[in-house]
Design a protein around this motif. Structure first.
Motif, PDB file in Angstrom:
ATOM      1  N   ALA A   4       0.850  -1.199   0.000  1.00  0.00           N
ATOM      2  CA  ALA A   4       0.000   0.000   0.000  1.00  0.00           C
ATOM      3  C   ALA A   4       0.878   1.239   0.000  1.00  0.00           C
ATOM      4  CB  ALA A   4      -0.916   0.002   1.226  1.00  0.00           C
ATOM      5  N   GLY A   5       0.689   2.095  -0.987  1.00  0.00           N
ATOM      6  CA  GLY A   5       1.363   3.384  -0.968  1.00  0.00           C
ATOM      7  C   GLY A   5       0.689   4.309   0.024  1.00  0.00           C
ATOM      8  N   LEU A   6       1.477   5.180   0.645  1.00  0.00           N
ATOM      9  CA  LEU A   6       0.939   6.155   1.589  1.00  0.00           C
ATOM     10  C   LEU A   6       1.226   7.557   1.065  1.00  0.00           C
ATOM     11  CD1 LEU A   6       1.888   5.040   5.224  1.00  0.00           C
ATOM     12  CD2 LEU A   6      -0.328   4.876   4.089  1.00  0.00           C
ATOM     13  N   ILE A   7       0.173   8.305   0.799  1.00  0.00           N
ATOM     14  CA  ILE A   7       0.306   9.736   0.536  1.00  0.00           C
ATOM     15  C   ILE A   7      -0.045  10.439   1.839  1.00  0.00           C
ATOM     16  CG2 ILE A   7      -0.438  11.691  -0.855  1.00  0.00           C
ATOM     17  CD1 ILE A   7      -1.364   9.668  -2.982  1.00  0.00           C
ATOM     18  N   LEU A   8       0.915  11.136   2.413  1.00  0.00           N
ATOM     19  CA  LEU A   8       0.761  11.726   3.740  1.00  0.00           C
ATOM     20  C   LEU A   8       0.610  13.235   3.633  1.00  0.00           C
ATOM     21  CD1 LEU A   8       3.563   9.457   4.864  1.00  0.00           C
ATOM     22  CD2 LEU A   8       1.458   9.503   6.180  1.00  0.00           C
ATOM     23  N   TYR A   9      -0.465  13.748   4.207  1.00  0.00           N
ATOM     24  CA  TYR A   9      -0.703  15.194   4.235  1.00  0.00           C
ATOM     25  C   TYR A   9      -0.272  15.695   5.605  1.00  0.00           C
ATOM     26  CZ  TYR A   9      -3.186  14.135  -0.021  1.00  0.00           C
ATOM     27  OH  TYR A   9      -3.482  13.691  -1.291  1.00  0.00           O
ATOM     28  N   MET A  10       0.810  16.484   5.594  1.00  0.00           N
ATOM     29  CA  MET A  10       1.455  16.888   6.836  1.00  0.00           C
ATOM     30  C   MET A  10       0.745  18.090   7.461  1.00  0.00           C
ATOM     31  SD  MET A  10       3.584  14.490   6.436  1.00  0.00           S
ATOM     32  CE  MET A  10       4.537  14.718   7.936  1.00  0.00           C
ATOM     33  N   ARG A  11       0.942  18.256   8.761  1.00  0.00           N
ATOM     34  CA  ARG A  11       0.351  19.396   9.460  1.00  0.00           C
ATOM     35  C   ARG A  11       0.899  20.723   8.952  1.00  0.00           C
ATOM     36  NH1 ARG A  11       0.402  17.058  15.717  1.00  0.00           N
ATOM     37  NH2 ARG A  11      -1.095  15.366  15.325  1.00  0.00           N
ATOM     38  N   SER A  12       2.078  20.673   8.336  1.00  0.00           N
ATOM     39  CA  SER A  12       2.683  21.882   7.765  1.00  0.00           C
ATOM     40  C   SER A  12       2.018  22.300   6.469  1.00  0.00           C
ATOM     41  CB  SER A  12       4.167  21.635   7.502  1.00  0.00           C
ATOM     42  OG  SER A  12       4.335  20.637   6.497  1.00  0.00           O
ATOM     43  N   GLY A  13       1.188  21.414   5.898  1.00  0.00           N
ATOM     44  CA  GLY A  13       0.585  21.676   4.593  1.00  0.00           C
ATOM     45  C   GLY A  13       1.282  20.977   3.453  1.00  0.00           C
ATOM     46  N   ALA A  14       2.456  20.397   3.702  1.00  0.00           N
ATOM     47  CA  ALA A  14       3.202  19.686   2.675  1.00  0.00           C
ATOM     48  C   ALA A  14       2.635  18.283   2.470  1.00  0.00           C
ATOM     49  CB  ALA A  14       4.677  19.606   3.056  1.00  0.00           C
ATOM     50  N   THR A  15       3.050  17.653   1.375  1.00  0.00           N
ATOM     51  CA  THR A  15       2.670  16.280   1.069  1.00  0.00           C
ATOM     52  C   THR A  15       3.920  15.404   1.069  1.00  0.00           C
ATOM     53  OG1 THR A  15       0.822  17.011  -0.306  1.00  0.00           O
ATOM     54  CG2 THR A  15       1.593  14.762  -0.649  1.00  0.00           C
ATOM     55  N   SER A  16       3.826  14.251   1.698  1.00  0.00           N
ATOM     56  CA  SER A  16       4.958  13.330   1.771  1.00  0.00           C
ATOM     57  C   SER A  16       4.514  11.944   1.305  1.00  0.00           C
ATOM     58  CB  SER A  16       5.512  13.286   3.200  1.00  0.00           C
ATOM     59  OG  SER A  16       6.734  12.587   3.257  1.00  0.00           O
ATOM     60  N   VAL A  17       5.456  10.991   1.312  1.00  0.00           N
ATOM     61  CA  VAL A  17       5.166   9.656   0.789  1.00  0.00           C
ATOM     62  C   VAL A  17       5.905   8.601   1.597  1.00  0.00           C
ATOM     63  CG1 VAL A  17       7.041   9.828  -0.905  1.00  0.00           C
ATOM     64  CG2 VAL A  17       5.177   8.214  -1.302  1.00  0.00           C
ATOM     65  N   CYS A  18       5.263   7.459   1.782  1.00  0.00           N
ATOM     66  CA  CYS A  18       5.869   6.281   2.404  1.00  0.00           C
ATOM     67  C   CYS A  18       5.265   5.034   1.770  1.00  0.00           C
ATOM     68  CB  CYS A  18       5.592   6.262   3.913  1.00  0.00           C
ATOM     69  SG  CYS A  18       6.860   7.020   4.948  1.00  0.00           S
ATOM     70  N   GLY A  19       5.754   3.882   2.214  1.00  0.00           N
ATOM     71  CA  GLY A  19       5.150   2.615   1.869  1.00  0.00           C
ATOM     72  C   GLY A  19       4.488   2.011   3.085  1.00  0.00           C
ATOM     73  N   SER A  20       3.686   0.957   2.865  1.00  0.00           N
ATOM     74  CA  SER A  20       3.040   0.251   3.967  1.00  0.00           C
ATOM     75  C   SER A  20       2.546  -1.089   3.435  1.00  0.00           C
ATOM     76  CB  SER A  20       1.878   1.074   4.543  1.00  0.00           C
ATOM     77  OG  SER A  20       0.845   1.236   3.582  1.00  0.00           O
ATOM     78  N   SER A  21       1.911  -1.866   4.308  1.00  0.00           N
ATOM     79  CA  SER A  21       1.404  -3.168   3.883  1.00  0.00           C
ATOM     80  C   SER A  21       0.061  -3.455   4.522  1.00  0.00           C
ATOM     81  CB  SER A  21       2.406  -4.277   4.228  1.00  0.00           C
ATOM     82  OG  SER A  21       2.748  -4.249   5.595  1.00  0.00           O
TER      83      SER A  21
END
Length: 283
Positions: free
Chosen positions: A67-84
């Motif tokens: 599972a891909g993770l699109i992370l919306y940060m509290r700063s307003g930025a967007t980040s990315v990780c992986g998961s399962s």
């Protein structure tokens, strides 16, 4: 006498191993710029390279639990990780993907059954993350988290991964060849091609004692697992992904060397057998 003491202390300092530092503060250093690069790549349809170092393009059947993770940060930025995917409603990832000690996520979109991150597949949003109680972002010890999502049905492209059980709870997996998937970048040079499609690579588990040749024993604690292969491993954007062998997850991608992900240093994972009881309690 003072001179002799000085010489002895100097010799001791020279003999002390120079351990490799690990990457901290993942989001600002890696995840946020990588999310932007992956999105640009997808929008430009530039599909000519890879991310996982030394890997090959994946098919959905290679890792239907990814599972891909699109992370919306509290700063307003967007980040990315992986998961399962662990169950119809639970996702396993690294705790630093939710909070790295400096940057915190406010919500995430989980992407299943897709070779691309920002388009396609089945998507679920969540703002519910349970980080392991002993997680320490200063050391990345106990770098495990479980996310809760809305119900996901299983099919040929979306299936859960198993957890170690029985005799495997005492297995150190030394010498095992395990697979990891990810959307992360191909290497340390930012001019490399930027195909953001899912890639997969096989990695070899090494003994923690050998991993401690590179990283300090205070980093490579018993709840760690390391892999080491020539120019093969995880890279920026792959954090949180599952290291899988025999249809069970044995590691969660946690750290690489600050020197880069294609410099033939080990890759550090959270050892899942150390956290199975806690993970099962979250299911």
């Amino acid at each position: 006498m003072k001179w002799i003491i000085f010489v002895c202390l100097f010799a001791l300092a020279l003999s002390k191993p120079a351990y490799e530092p690990i990457n901290l503060f993942y989001h600002e250093r890696v995840g946020i710029p990588k999310a932007a690069a992956i999105k640009r790549s997808e929008e430009s349809s530039d599909f000519s390279g890879s991310r996982i170092v030394g890997g090959t393009p994946a098919t959905l059947s290679d890792s239907p639990w990814f599972a891909g993770l699109i992370l919306y940060m509290r700063s307003g930025a967007t980040s990315v990780c992986g998961s399962s995917l662990l169950s119809n409603t639970r996702i396993l990832t690294a705790a630093h993907c939710w909070w790295d000690g400096r940057s915190a996520a406010r919500e995430a979109v989980i992407v299943l059954g897709s070779l691309t991150l920002f388009t396609g597949g089945v998507r679920r949003g969540t703002a519910f993350a349970e980080m392991y109680p002993g997680y320490d972002p200063r050391t990345l010890h106990n770098d495990i988290a479980v996310l809760s999502i809305g119900f996901i049905g299983f099919n040929n492209d979306i299936r859960p991964i198993g957890l170690p059980s029985g005799p495997d709870l005492d297995n150190d997996f030394f010498g095992a060849v395990a697979q990891i998937s990810g959307y992360g970048r191909h290497g340390d040079l930012y001019g490399l091609p930027t195909d953001q499609r899912l890639h997969v690579v096989n990695l070899t588990v090494i003994a923690n004692e050998y991993c401690q040749v590179f990283f300090a024993p205070s980093v490579v604690v018993p709840s760690r697992l390391c892999t080491l292969d020539t120019r093969r491993g995880t890279c920026g954007g792959d954090d949180g992904g599952a290291l899988v062998t025999r249809n069970m997850v044995i590691g969660v991608a946690s750290f690489t060397s600050v020197a880069g992900c294609d410099r033939n240093f080990p890759v550090g994972f959270s050892r899942v057998t150390s956290f199975v009881s806690w993970i099962n309690a979250q299911l």
